[in-house]
Design a protein around this motif. Structure first.
Motif, PDB file in Angstrom:
ATOM      1  N   ALA A  65      39.694  36.777  42.576  1.00 28.72           N
ATOM      2  CA  ALA A  65      39.471  37.299  43.926  1.00 28.72           C
ATOM      3  C   ALA A  65      39.348  38.826  43.941  1.00 28.72           C
ATOM      4  CB  ALA A  65      40.617  36.866  44.856  1.00 28.72           C
ATOM      5  N   ASP A  66      39.555  39.455  42.804  1.00 28.23           N
ATOM      6  CA  ASP A  66      39.474  40.912  42.683  1.00 28.23           C
ATOM      7  C   ASP A  66      38.232  41.258  41.870  1.00 28.23           C
ATOM      8  OD1 ASP A  66      39.816  43.590  41.556  1.00 28.23           O
ATOM      9  OD2 ASP A  66      41.872  43.496  42.314  1.00 28.23           O
ATOM     10  N   GLU A  67      37.228  41.827  42.514  1.00 29.10           N
ATOM     11  CA  GLU A  67      35.950  42.087  41.847  1.00 29.10           C
ATOM     12  C   GLU A  67      36.099  43.005  40.641  1.00 29.10           C
ATOM     13  OE1 GLU A  67      31.374  43.484  42.950  1.00 29.10           O
ATOM     14  OE2 GLU A  67      33.000  43.843  44.385  1.00 29.10           O
ATOM     15  N   ALA A  68      36.922  44.044  40.766  1.00 30.36           N
ATOM     16  CA  ALA A  68      37.093  44.988  39.658  1.00 30.36           C
ATOM     17  C   ALA A  68      37.752  44.311  38.459  1.00 30.36           C
ATOM     18  CB  ALA A  68      37.932  46.183  40.118  1.00 30.36           C
ATOM     19  N   GLU A  69      38.757  43.471  38.705  1.00 28.87           N
ATOM     20  CA  GLU A  69      39.412  42.753  37.610  1.00 28.87           C
ATOM     21  C   GLU A  69      38.446  41.787  36.932  1.00 28.87           C
ATOM     22  OE1 GLU A  69      43.133  40.911  38.463  1.00 28.87           O
ATOM     23  OE2 GLU A  69      44.008  42.698  39.379  1.00 28.87           O
ATOM     24  N   VAL A  70      37.611  41.139  37.729  1.00 31.32           N
ATOM     25  CA  VAL A  70      36.618  40.215  37.167  1.00 31.32           C
ATOM     26  C   VAL A  70      35.661  40.955  36.247  1.00 31.32           C
ATOM     27  CG1 VAL A  70      34.595  38.813  37.732  1.00 31.32           C
ATOM     28  CG2 VAL A  70      36.732  38.478  38.981  1.00 31.32           C
ATOM     29  N   GLN A  71      35.128  42.073  36.713  1.00 32.50           N
ATOM     30  CA  GLN A  71      34.163  42.817  35.898  1.00 32.50           C
ATOM     31  C   GLN A  71      34.797  43.302  34.602  1.00 32.50           C
ATOM     32  OE1 GLN A  71      30.683  43.271  36.799  1.00 32.50           O
ATOM     33  NE2 GLN A  71      30.853  43.525  34.570  1.00 32.50           N
ATOM     34  N   VAL A 110      42.277  31.708  50.224  1.00 29.56           N
ATOM     35  CA  VAL A 110      41.505  30.557  49.768  1.00 29.56           C
ATOM     36  C   VAL A 110      40.025  30.911  49.626  1.00 29.56           C
ATOM     37  CG1 VAL A 110      40.719  28.228  50.387  1.00 29.56           C
ATOM     38  CG2 VAL A 110      43.129  28.852  50.679  1.00 29.56           C
ATOM     39  N   LEU A 111      39.476  31.553  50.629  1.00 27.89           N
ATOM     40  CA  LEU A 111      38.052  31.900  50.582  1.00 27.89           C
ATOM     41  C   LEU A 111      37.765  32.968  49.527  1.00 27.89           C
ATOM     42  CD1 LEU A 111      37.241  31.892  54.398  1.00 27.89           C
ATOM     43  CD2 LEU A 111      36.609  30.157  52.720  1.00 27.89           C
ATOM     44  N   ASP A 112      38.660  33.949  49.404  1.00 30.93           N
ATOM     45  CA  ASP A 112      38.445  34.997  48.402  1.00 30.93           C
ATOM     46  C   ASP A 112      38.484  34.440  46.985  1.00 30.93           C
ATOM     47  OD1 ASP A 112      38.129  36.964  50.275  1.00 30.93           O
ATOM     48  OD2 ASP A 112      40.140  37.810  50.072  1.00 30.93           O
ATOM     49  N   THR A 113      39.377  33.478  46.747  1.00 31.03           N
ATOM     50  CA  THR A 113      39.486  32.891  45.409  1.00 31.03           C
ATOM     51  C   THR A 113      38.380  31.883  45.141  1.00 31.03           C
ATOM     52  OG1 THR A 113      41.888  33.184  45.414  1.00 31.03           O
ATOM     53  CG2 THR A 113      40.977  31.595  43.843  1.00 31.03           C
ATOM     54  N   ASN A 114      38.216  30.927  46.042  1.00 22.15           N
ATOM     55  CA  ASN A 114      37.317  29.794  45.786  1.00 22.15           C
ATOM     56  C   ASN A 114      35.841  30.140  45.953  1.00 22.15           C
ATOM     57  OD1 ASN A 114      39.775  28.556  45.567  1.00 22.15           O
ATOM     58  ND2 ASN A 114      39.443  27.058  47.169  1.00 22.15           N
ATOM     59  N   VAL A 115      35.548  31.083  46.835  1.00 21.73           N
ATOM     60  CA  VAL A 115      34.139  31.419  47.096  1.00 21.73           C
ATOM     61  C   VAL A 115      33.787  32.780  46.494  1.00 21.73           C
ATOM     62  CG1 VAL A 115      32.327  31.679  48.820  1.00 21.73           C
ATOM     63  CG2 VAL A 115      34.203  30.059  49.216  1.00 21.73           C
ATOM     64  N   MET A 116      34.467  33.831  46.944  1.00 24.67           N
ATOM     65  CA  MET A 116      34.117  35.162  46.455  1.00 24.67           C
ATOM     66  C   MET A 116      34.425  35.302  44.966  1.00 24.67           C
ATOM     67  SD  MET A 116      32.572  36.382  48.914  1.00 24.67           S
ATOM     68  CE  MET A 116      32.160  37.872  47.980  1.00 24.67           C
ATOM     69  N   GLY A 117      35.457  34.619  44.487  1.00 22.90           N
ATOM     70  CA  GLY A 117      35.721  34.646  43.053  1.00 22.90           C
ATOM     71  C   GLY A 117      34.534  34.128  42.263  1.00 22.90           C
ATOM     72  N   MET A 118      33.942  33.039  42.759  1.00 24.47           N
ATOM     73  CA  MET A 118      32.761  32.474  42.109  1.00 24.47           C
ATOM     74  C   MET A 118      31.582  33.449  42.185  1.00 24.47           C
ATOM     75  SD  MET A 118      31.225  28.653  42.792  1.00 24.47           S
ATOM     76  CE  MET A 118      32.810  27.921  42.300  1.00 24.47           C
ATOM     77  N   VAL A 119      31.473  34.127  43.312  1.00 24.29           N
ATOM     78  CA  VAL A 119      30.404  35.118  43.483  1.00 24.29           C
ATOM     79  C   VAL A 119      30.581  36.256  42.474  1.00 24.29           C
ATOM     80  CG1 VAL A 119      29.448  36.858  45.051  1.00 24.29           C
ATOM     81  CG2 VAL A 119      29.993  34.571  45.916  1.00 24.29           C
ATOM     82  N   TYR A 120      31.791  36.791  42.382  1.00 25.71           N
ATOM     83  CA  TYR A 120      32.031  37.933  41.492  1.00 25.71           C
ATOM     84  C   TYR A 120      31.739  37.585  40.027  1.00 25.71           C
ATOM     85  CZ  TYR A 120      34.683  39.828  45.485  1.00 25.71           C
ATOM     86  OH  TYR A 120      35.076  40.278  46.731  1.00 25.71           O
ATOM     87  N   VAL A 121      32.232  36.429  39.584  1.00 23.56           N
ATOM     88  CA  VAL A 121      32.036  36.061  38.183  1.00 23.56           C
ATOM     89  C   VAL A 121      30.560  35.799  37.900  1.00 23.56           C
ATOM     90  CG1 VAL A 121      32.642  34.418  36.366  1.00 23.56           C
ATOM     91  CG2 VAL A 121      34.376  35.115  38.028  1.00 23.56           C
TER      92      VAL A 121
END
Length: 239
Positions: A65-71, A110-121
């Motif tokens: 859910a954290d874009e910077a951590e994902v990158q 829930v939305l940040d993890t399940n949806v935006m997390g998928m977007v970021y990765v």
């Protein structure tokens, strides 16, 4: 069927449940693995299992859910493993409660993890796939993404969104030889479903993470000219 030997796969939620089972199954096919989970401590078991299999793997701790951590996690994995051929967006959380009971904070989580997390990765990995003109993306939704149920408004909303995201992305990138599939399993015996209530069916009759892992691997081995767009996976007789 094509060989997966030497391909590189990134799996989110890779330390347990469906992610763990999929990592082990792909390792048996000679796939090199990058695993993302919330904490380094959670990788203990899967690291031991993959080492025993002689697998090549890299782990990275990140909250999807954290874009910077994902990158940062994706950069670490690609620098050590190489370009990603297979992305499995598996990380997700749930929340139960009536619409009015669920807090706005819970909805956002829930939305940040399940949806935006998928977007970021996906945004971190997809440009490389497009550049190489090949790739596979598997997104894990749920039967709750096909049918809302009482007490699951936030979770269902997020999983409906995963299906919509997957359908649209598939249409965009199939011209780049990138296959996008979405899974909608019913009850799978994981930490998420285990012990929800005393009246639930025998968990051994649920679909098991290993069942999804074996099926996922078979889809990835299909010749590149074909793919399965949507897979609804049910337990045969859970009741």
């Amino acid at each position: 069927m094509q060989s997966l030997q030497g391909k590189k796969a990134l799996i989110t939620g890779g330390s347990r449940g469906i992610g763990r089972a999929t990592a082990l199954e792909l390792a048996k096919e000679g796939v090199e693995l990058g695993l993302i989970a919330r904490s380094e401590e959670s990788f203990g078991t899967i690291q031991t299992e993959l080492t025993e299999l002689g697998a090549t793997f890299i782990t990275a701790a990140a909250d999807v859910a954290d874009e910077a951590e994902v990158q940062q996690a994706v950069d670490k994995i690609e620098q050590q493993l190489g370009s990603i051929d297979i992305l499995i967006n598996n990380a997700g959380i749930g929340a139960r409660g009536s619409f009015l009971e669920l807090s706005i904070e819970t909805w956002k989580n829930v939305l940040d993890t399940n949806v935006m997390g998928m977007v970021y990765v996906t945004k971190a990995v997809l440009p490389g796939m497009i550049k190489r003109n090949r790739g596979d993306i598997i997104n894990i939704s749920s039967m709750s993404g096909l049918k809302g149920t009482e007490g699951s408004s936030a979770y269902s909303a997020s999983k409906f969104a995963v299906i919509g995201l997957s359908e649209s992305l598939m249409q965009e990138v199939r011209r780049n030889n990138i296959r996008v599939s979405v899974f909608t399993p019913s009850l799978v015996e994981t930490d998420f479903t285990r012990g929800k209530n005393s009246n639930q069916p025998d968990p051994e009759k649920f679909t098991q993470p290993e069942d999804l892992a074996e099926y996922m691997t078979s889809l990835l081995k299909l010749e590149q000219r074909s793919f399965i767009k949507t897979s609804a996976i049910w337990a045969t007789n859970p009741f």
